[in-house]
Motif scaffolding. Structure first.
Motif, mmCIF file in Angstrom:
data_model
loop_
_atom_site.group_PDB
_atom_site.id
_atom_site.type_symbol
_atom_site.label_atom_id
_atom_site.label_comp_id
_atom_site.label_asym_id
_atom_site.label_seq_id
_atom_site.Cartn_x
_atom_site.Cartn_y
_atom_site.Cartn_z
ATOM 1 N N ASP A 1 50.912 28.461 52.993
ATOM 2 C CA ASP A 1 50.453 27.227 52.540
ATOM 3 C C ASP A 1 50.670 26.887 51.186
ATOM 4 N N GLY A 2 50.982 28.027 50.436
ATOM 5 C CA GLY A 2 51.001 28.033 49.037
ATOM 6 C C GLY A 2 49.738 28.496 48.140
ATOM 7 N N THR A 3 48.700 28.755 48.696
ATOM 8 C CA THR A 3 47.485 29.186 48.217
ATOM 9 C C THR A 3 47.605 30.556 48.040
ATOM 10 N N PRO A 4 46.973 31.177 46.814
ATOM 11 C CA PRO A 4 46.958 32.551 46.207
ATOM 12 C C PRO A 4 45.775 33.085 47.366
ATOM 13 N N SER A 5 46.307 34.481 47.667
ATOM 14 C CA SER A 5 45.505 35.388 48.762
ATOM 15 C C SER A 5 44.498 36.396 47.620
ATOM 16 N N GLU A 6 43.113 36.088 47.784
ATOM 17 C CA GLU A 6 42.355 37.121 47.131
ATOM 18 C C GLU A 6 42.469 38.483 47.537
ATOM 19 N N LEU A 7 42.918 38.681 48.945
ATOM 20 C CA LEU A 7 43.066 40.285 49.264
ATOM 21 C C LEU A 7 44.116 40.924 48.599
ATOM 22 N N THR A 8 45.179 40.246 48.055
ATOM 23 C CA THR A 8 46.145 41.147 47.376
ATOM 24 C C THR A 8 45.990 41.747 45.972
ATOM 25 N N VAL A 9 44.912 41.428 45.347
ATOM 26 C CA VAL A 9 44.732 41.917 44.028
ATOM 27 C C VAL A 9 43.360 42.716 44.181
ATOM 28 N N ASN A 10 43.529 43.765 43.198
ATOM 29 C CA ASN A 10 42.303 44.694 42.995
ATOM 30 C C ASN A 10 41.017 43.691 42.746
ATOM 31 N N LYS A 11 39.878 44.280 43.038
ATOM 32 C CA LYS A 11 38.755 43.511 42.488
ATOM 33 C C LYS A 11 38.347 43.835 41.101
ATOM 34 N N THR A 12 38.697 45.124 40.714
ATOM 35 C CA THR A 12 38.441 45.494 39.365
ATOM 36 C C THR A 12 39.197 44.527 38.435
ATOM 37 N N LEU A 13 40.269 44.408 38.665
ATOM 38 C CA LEU A 13 41.154 43.538 37.739
ATOM 39 C C LEU A 13 40.732 42.024 37.771
ATOM 40 N N ARG A 14 39.974 41.815 39.210
ATOM 41 C CA ARG A 14 39.489 40.213 38.986
ATOM 42 C C ARG A 14 38.398 40.285 38.335
ATOM 43 N N ALA A 15 37.453 41.372 38.310
ATOM 44 C CA ALA A 15 36.143 41.126 37.493
ATOM 45 C C ALA A 15 36.424 41.119 35.982
ATOM 46 N N ARG A 16 37.950 41.933 35.559
ATOM 47 C CA ARG A 16 37.915 41.743 34.285
ATOM 48 C C ARG A 16 38.587 40.789 33.713
ATOM 49 N N GLY A 17 38.888 39.708 34.740
ATOM 50 C CA GLY A 17 39.570 38.712 34.315
ATOM 51 C C GLY A 17 41.148 38.461 33.861
ATOM 52 N N GLN A 18 41.804 39.674 34.535
ATOM 53 C CA GLN A 18 43.144 39.943 34.334
ATOM 54 C C GLN A 18 44.029 39.583 35.247
#
Length: 281
Positions: free
Chosen positions: A223-240
């Motif tokens: 549906d075009g929405t980004p999936s949070e499961l495809t990225v690393n949690k560490t990079l998400r916590a860093r804001g990268q």
């Protein structure tokens, strides 16, 4: 003075040209390593400096050191640095705050000590007589290097090896963590996923419709929405994490529109050709 001594003390035009050109490149690469803001650019500058040093070794008859400089340092260690930087990710947003108190003063003290040792070594060097590498390479460069390493410099060589082994063991100890429970097998992990009923298949890979495999870009669902499961949690916590969902959807729409226009043109072209053929009859 004999011809051999005269050749040792005389620098040809080609040698002088090579030294000034490559020496300038080496110094610029070293300065770029220090002053470049991006870690990848610094590593590339350091790799260029190492290649120039390898050329100097080869030009002076130290063939073994020249090949080792390229294969080991430039080809292996520097490429490892680049891979680590690309996988982990280093941006200009990294904090420059000291995590260890006094480390900058300690680094400055070590730099001053190294400079004192360097000037002391240059001052104690004999500049009156120049033997070159001819005597050491009498029976070949590799044999001469082995003779120096395992006779005159054997203790320095062994101490260096001990320091490298200690550094490797220390790195493994620092990265090791004690497990408080038994590690589960792959079968146990799959059974747990089935019992919980969530994420039964493997997790999706990062990327945008398989057109981008960067680890800092989230994949898009149908549906075009980004999936949070495809990225690393560490990079998400860093804001990268780079959110390119809107850009990706716009590109996809433009691609679908161009494909549809091409398909319509191909469908219309044969019919138009038949009509013109009938009119000619």
């Amino acid at each position: 003075m004999s011809a051999q001594h005269l050749a040792a003390y005389t620098t040809s035009t080609g040698e002088a040209f090579q030294f000034w050109v490559l020496g300038t490149i080496a110094v610029l690469g070293a300065l770029g390593t220090v002053f470049m803001k991006k870690a990848v650019h610094s590593a590339l500058c350091l790799a260029g400096t190492m290649i120039v040093l390898a050329v100097f070794y080869l030009a002076n008859g130290a063939y073994f050191l020249g090949i080792v400089q390229i294969v080991v340092y430039t080809g292996a260690i520097m490429m490892l640095f680049l891979f680590v930087v690309m996988l982990v990710g280093v941006t200009a947003a990294d904090s420059l705050k000291e995590t260890i108190k006094g480390q900058r003063w300690l680094a400055l003290l070590c730099g001053v000590g190294f400079g004192v040792l360097l000037f002391a070594g240059i001052g104690n060097a004999s500049l009156k007589e120049f033997a070159g590498t001819g005597q050491a390479n009498t029976n070949g460069n590799v044999e001469g290097l082995a003779t120096l390493i395992f006779t005159k410099y054997v203790f320095a060589f062994e101490i260096t090896g001990a320091l490298l082994i200690t550094a490797a063991v220390g790195a493994m100890v620092l990265t090791h963590r004690e497990r408080t429970e038994r590690a589960r097998t792959q079968r146990e992990l799959s059974e747990q996923r089935i019992r919980e009923g969530a994420h039964i298949p493997p997790l999706p890979a990062p990327g945008v419709y398989a057109r981008h495999n960067a680890v800092d870009i989230a994949g898009l669902l149908p549906d075009g929405t980004p999936s949070e499961l495809t990225v690393n949690k560490t990079l998400r916590a860093r804001g990268q994490i780079r959110d390119v969902s809107a850009e990706a959807l716009n590109d996809l729409r433009a691609l679908e529109q161009r494909a549809q226009e091409r398909l319509e043109r191909r469908a219309i072209a044969p019919e138009t050709f038949k009509r013109t053929e009938e009119a000619s009859k």
